[in-house]
Each structure stands twice: as structure tokens, then as C-alpha cells.
Design a protein around this motif. Structure first.
Motif, PDB file in Angstrom:
ATOM      1  N   THR A 192      -8.348 -12.395 -37.306  1.00 31.36           N
ATOM      2  CA  THR A 192      -7.453 -11.392 -36.733  1.00 31.36           C
ATOM      3  C   THR A 192      -6.078 -11.982 -36.423  1.00 31.36           C
ATOM      4  O   THR A 192      -5.077 -11.288 -36.489  1.00 31.36           O
ATOM      5  N   ARG A 193      -6.024 -13.279 -36.102  1.00 33.98           N
ATOM      6  CA  ARG A 193      -4.708 -13.923 -35.916  1.00 33.98           C
ATOM      7  C   ARG A 193      -3.935 -13.941 -37.223  1.00 33.98           C
ATOM      8  O   ARG A 193      -2.733 -13.716 -37.235  1.00 33.98           O
ATOM      9  N   LEU A 194      -4.630 -14.240 -38.316  1.00 36.12           N
ATOM     10  CA  LEU A 194      -3.963 -14.256 -39.622  1.00 36.12           C
ATOM     11  C   LEU A 194      -3.489 -12.864 -40.041  1.00 36.12           C
ATOM     12  O   LEU A 194      -2.473 -12.722 -40.708  1.00 36.12           O
ATOM     13  N   LEU A 195      -4.232 -11.861 -39.650  1.00 38.73           N
ATOM     14  CA  LEU A 195      -3.913 -10.488 -40.055  1.00 38.73           C
ATOM     15  C   LEU A 195      -3.053  -9.740 -39.043  1.00 38.73           C
ATOM     16  O   LEU A 195      -2.842  -8.540 -39.186  1.00 38.73           O
ATOM     17  N   THR A 196      -2.521 -10.423 -38.038  1.00 32.63           N
ATOM     18  CA  THR A 196      -1.726  -9.763 -36.996  1.00 32.63           C
ATOM     19  C   THR A 196      -0.572  -8.976 -37.581  1.00 32.63           C
ATOM     20  O   THR A 196      -0.388  -7.797 -37.268  1.00 32.63           O
ATOM     21  N   ASP A 197       0.232  -9.601 -38.439  1.00 36.04           N
ATOM     22  CA  ASP A 197       1.384  -8.907 -39.016  1.00 36.04           C
ATOM     23  C   ASP A 197       0.955  -7.787 -39.954  1.00 36.04           C
ATOM     24  O   ASP A 197       1.607  -6.749 -40.031  1.00 36.04           O
ATOM     25  N   SER A 198      -0.131  -7.986 -40.676  1.00 30.26           N
ATOM     26  CA  SER A 198      -0.586  -6.966 -41.619  1.00 30.26           C
ATOM     27  C   SER A 198      -1.150  -5.744 -40.913  1.00 30.26           C
ATOM     28  O   SER A 198      -0.965  -4.624 -41.363  1.00 30.26           O
ATOM     29  N   LEU A 199      -1.837  -5.952 -39.804  1.00 27.48           N
ATOM     30  CA  LEU A 199      -2.476  -4.830 -39.120  1.00 27.48           C
ATOM     31  C   LEU A 199      -1.559  -4.143 -38.114  1.00 27.48           C
ATOM     32  O   LEU A 199      -1.532  -2.928 -38.028  1.00 27.48           O
ATOM     33  N   LYS A 209       2.807  -2.272 -44.715  1.00 28.17           N
ATOM     34  CA  LYS A 209       1.872  -1.273 -45.214  1.00 28.17           C
ATOM     35  C   LYS A 209       0.685  -2.049 -45.769  1.00 28.17           C
ATOM     36  O   LYS A 209       0.844  -2.907 -46.627  1.00 28.17           O
ATOM     37  N   THR A 210      -0.497  -1.772 -45.260  1.00 27.67           N
ATOM     38  CA  THR A 210      -1.683  -2.548 -45.596  1.00 27.67           C
ATOM     39  C   THR A 210      -2.734  -1.653 -46.223  1.00 27.67           C
ATOM     40  O   THR A 210      -2.940  -0.524 -45.777  1.00 27.67           O
ATOM     41  N   ALA A 211      -3.384  -2.168 -47.253  1.00 29.70           N
ATOM     42  CA  ALA A 211      -4.480  -1.450 -47.905  1.00 29.70           C
ATOM     43  C   ALA A 211      -5.783  -2.172 -47.604  1.00 29.70           C
ATOM     44  O   ALA A 211      -5.840  -3.396 -47.581  1.00 29.70           O
ATOM     45  N   LEU A 212      -6.830  -1.415 -47.358  1.00 26.63           N
ATOM     46  CA  LEU A 212      -8.144  -1.972 -47.101  1.00 26.63           C
ATOM     47  C   LEU A 212      -9.085  -1.427 -48.162  1.00 26.63           C
ATOM     48  O   LEU A 212      -9.204  -0.211 -48.326  1.00 26.63           O
ATOM     49  N   CYS A 213      -9.731  -2.316 -48.888  1.00 23.28           N
ATOM     50  CA  CYS A 213     -10.712  -1.911 -49.903  1.00 23.28           C
ATOM     51  C   CYS A 213     -12.099  -2.096 -49.313  1.00 23.28           C
ATOM     52  O   CYS A 213     -12.490  -3.211 -48.979  1.00 23.28           O
ATOM     53  N   ALA A 214     -12.838  -1.013 -49.191  1.00 26.07           N
ATOM     54  CA  ALA A 214     -14.195  -1.059 -48.644  1.00 26.07           C
ATOM     55  C   ALA A 214     -15.177  -1.023 -49.805  1.00 26.07           C
ATOM     56  O   ALA A 214     -15.204  -0.067 -50.584  1.00 26.07           O
ATOM     57  N   THR A 215     -15.979  -2.067 -49.920  1.00 22.79           N
ATOM     58  CA  THR A 215     -16.974  -2.148 -50.992  1.00 22.79           C
ATOM     59  C   THR A 215     -18.326  -1.753 -50.422  1.00 22.79           C
ATOM     60  O   THR A 215     -18.785  -2.327 -49.437  1.00 22.79           O
ATOM     61  N   ILE A 216     -18.938  -0.780 -51.051  1.00 27.41           N
ATOM     62  CA  ILE A 216     -20.233  -0.293 -50.566  1.00 27.41           C
ATOM     63  C   ILE A 216     -21.253  -0.369 -51.697  1.00 27.41           C
ATOM     64  O   ILE A 216     -20.900  -0.420 -52.878  1.00 27.41           O
ATOM     65  N   GLY A 217     -22.521  -0.394 -51.313  1.00 28.72           N
ATOM     66  CA  GLY A 217     -23.599  -0.447 -52.299  1.00 28.72           C
ATOM     67  C   GLY A 217     -24.442   0.817 -52.246  1.00 28.72           C
ATOM     68  O   GLY A 217     -24.741   1.334 -51.164  1.00 28.72           O
TER      69      GLY A 217
END
Length: 161
Positions: A40-47, A52-60
Motif C-alpha cells: 500500500t505504501r508503493l501504491l499510495t500515489d496510484s490509489l 488514473k489507475t486500472a485494476l484487473c480482477a482475475t477470477i476463476g
């Protein structure tokens, strides 16, 4: 096997912290727990920053993946609820001609600072030119006084006479 278990625990802890950050951002909480994990520290600026951030959710689709798929979809749903205000980051020189949305005071201040910058650049260039001219004049005068009016041989002859 013990090392894999410890690694899995750390990964799950980081993903859990990411879920907490996403939940806090989605609910506009006063405190966002970015410092709970390295992820979460690494993703502070992105979140939570100006990105603008994209999240790819992989599901089965398999039944044995149901729990993971459900948690992933919950995380993705929370992430979709995050609202950020994006602003284009521009250099001042490129932002001056198109000042849409800028206030008149900040626009005038920016122009004043750019004018001062240009004036200082000209002043530095002038001082550099003067330094070159004065150093060339000083070197010419120094070599003329060392040589005397008749040159080096004339100075030695006058001293011997």
C-alpha cells in the motif's frame, strides 16, 4: 513448506491491507491506512494521488475458486467506487497560452515570475559577456605592460644602459 506458508501469510496480509485502503478511499474516510504494508505504501500515489489507475480482477469459473472469486469481486467493486480528481500536470510555459480554469491572480503571478526569470537570464548573459571582455582587456593590458613600449629586448637594453 514452512517458508511458503510464511510467504503466503505476508501476501495475504498485504492484500488485506490493500482492501482496507480501497475501502477507506471508497467511503471517503478521514484516515487512509497507506502505511499498513509495503504494497500500500508503493501504491499510495496510484490509489490516492493524482493518477488514473486500472485494476484487473482475475477470477476463476471453477467451483473450488468460489471464495477467492467472491473476495476478488468485492475488492473490485470497492475499487470502482473510488472517486479521484484528476488534474493534468503541465509545465508553466505550456500552461500560459491556455489558462482555462486558472484564476486571474495566479495567471498574473505566473506571468510576473516568467518575466523575472527572463530578465535574470538576460542579466546573467550580460555579466558573462562583460566578464569575457574585461578579462580579454586585462590580459592584453598585462601583456603590453610586461613587454614595455619597445618590447622585451628594449626593456632589457634600457636597464643595462
Amino acid at each position: 513448506a514452512g517458508q511458503r506458508l510464511e510467504e503466503a501469510k505476508l501476501i495475504n496480509r498485504s492484500i488485506s491491507a490493500l482492501g482496507n485502503v480501497i475501502a477507506a478511499l471508497a467511503s471517503n474516510a478521514a484516515h487512509i491506512p497507506f502505511r499498513d504494508s509495503k504494497l500500500t505504501r508503493l501504491l499510495t500515489d496510484s490509489l490516492g494521488g493524482n493518477t488514473k489507475t486500472a485494476l484487473c480482477a482475475t477470477i476463476g469459473p471453477a467451483v473450488h475458486n468460489y471464495d477467492e472469486t467472491f473476495c476478488t469481486l468485492l475488492l473490485a467493486t470497492r475499487a470502482m467506487a473510488i472517486q479521484t480528481c484528476l488534474q493534468v500536470n503541465e509545465r508553466v510555459e505550456t500552461a500560459l497560452p491556455d489558462t482555462a480554469g486558472a484564476s486571474a491572480a495566479s495567471d498574473a503571478y505566473t506571468r510576473e515570475l516568467l518575466a523575472q526569470l527572463q530578465q535574470l537570464r538576460l542579466e546573467v548573459e550580460t555579466l558573462r559577456r562583460e566578464k569575457r571582455i574585461s578579462s580579454a582587456t586585462t590580459m592584453t593590458a598585462a601583456s603590453a605592460s610586461a613587454n614595455g613600449p619597445a618590447g622585451p629586448a628594449g626593456a632589457a637594453g634600457a636597464a643595462g644602459a
